[in-house]
Design a protein around this motif. Sequence first.
Motif, PDB file in Angstrom:
ATOM      1  N   UNK A 120       0.856  -1.181   0.000  1.00 16.64           N
ATOM      2  CA  UNK A 120       0.000   0.000   0.000  1.00 16.64           C
ATOM      3  C   UNK A 120       0.898   1.239   0.000  1.00 16.64           C
ATOM      4  N   UNK A 121       0.829   2.070  -1.041  1.00 13.96           N
ATOM      5  CA  UNK A 121       1.720   3.234  -1.106  1.00 13.96           C
ATOM      6  C   UNK A 121       1.428   4.278  -0.031  1.00 13.96           C
ATOM      7  N   UNK A 126       6.930   0.446   2.815  1.00 11.80           N
ATOM      8  CA  UNK A 126       7.460   0.254   1.457  1.00 11.80           C
ATOM      9  C   UNK A 126       8.461   1.326   1.052  1.00 11.80           C
ATOM     10  N   UNK A 127       8.204   2.578   1.439  1.00 11.07           N
ATOM     11  CA  UNK A 127       9.133   3.653   1.112  1.00 11.07           C
ATOM     12  C   UNK A 127      10.468   3.453   1.814  1.00 11.07           C
ATOM     13  N   UNK A 157       0.432  -0.360  -7.573  1.00 13.55           N
ATOM     14  CA  UNK A 157      -0.430  -0.190  -6.408  1.00 13.55           C
ATOM     15  C   UNK A 157      -0.967  -1.545  -5.943  1.00 13.55           C
ATOM     16  N   UNK A 158      -0.669  -1.922  -4.689  1.00 12.16           N
ATOM     17  CA  UNK A 158      -1.106  -3.188  -4.101  1.00 12.16           C
ATOM     18  C   UNK A 158      -0.641  -4.401  -4.908  1.00 12.16           C
ATOM     19  N   UNK A 159       0.468  -4.256  -5.634  1.00 14.20           N
ATOM     20  CA  UNK A 159       0.964  -5.338  -6.480  1.00 14.20           C
ATOM     21  C   UNK A 159       2.469  -5.492  -6.289  1.00 14.20           C
TER      22      UNK A 159
END
Length: 216
Positions: A120-121, A126-127, A157-159
């Motif tokens: 989830x961005x 993730x960052x 996105x979500x992948x």
Amino acid sequence: MIPAAFAYARPTTVDEALSAIAAGGEDVKIMAGGQSLIPVMRLRLAAPETVVDLTKVTELRGVREDGDSLVIGSMTTHSDILRDPLIARYGKLIAEATETVADPAVRHRGTFGGALAHADPAGDLPAVALALDAEFVIAGPGGARRSVPASAFFVDYLTTALEDGELLVEIRVPKLGEGWGSGTRSSTGSPRRGRSWPSPRRCAGRARRSPRPGSA
């Protein structure tokens, strides 16, 4: 709302988990902490044939050292991350980002690997993984393992780069001890007042070594 009926598997080893995923049918979901999956199942936005619950796979938990790297098991909870002495010493950026995850109840059940695999961005982790050039170790059918850099792991996105039948087992990040500096910064978009949206550069930045006294 009650989720639709589904088959349930609760393996205790990675090999058992891979077997359960392979036998789970065309629509199998892997549950780590369940903080993202359970709500969408309750709303029937997802109705998997099989749910493979990883909470009993103890080999996927914990933090250890491997040379210049920290190895974080995918099922290590956010609470465990915040209490871990190796993270406190070498992974301060990870700890700082983890402190922003939801609330204590979610941090108690939610997992480091689950948050990253969700991709989830709007999340900070993730960052941070991108900024630290993390490596994602993935187990597949037959026990084969492959390593994917963060730059290739997050596809959209979500992948992610996880393929059918695969399982994220650990995340490797560099040890950043004395002489390294890092920090986080979020940008707030005007359309969503008060909501911060992280990005690899603006949230995590790039961890870098601080100059020694007297150096240019």
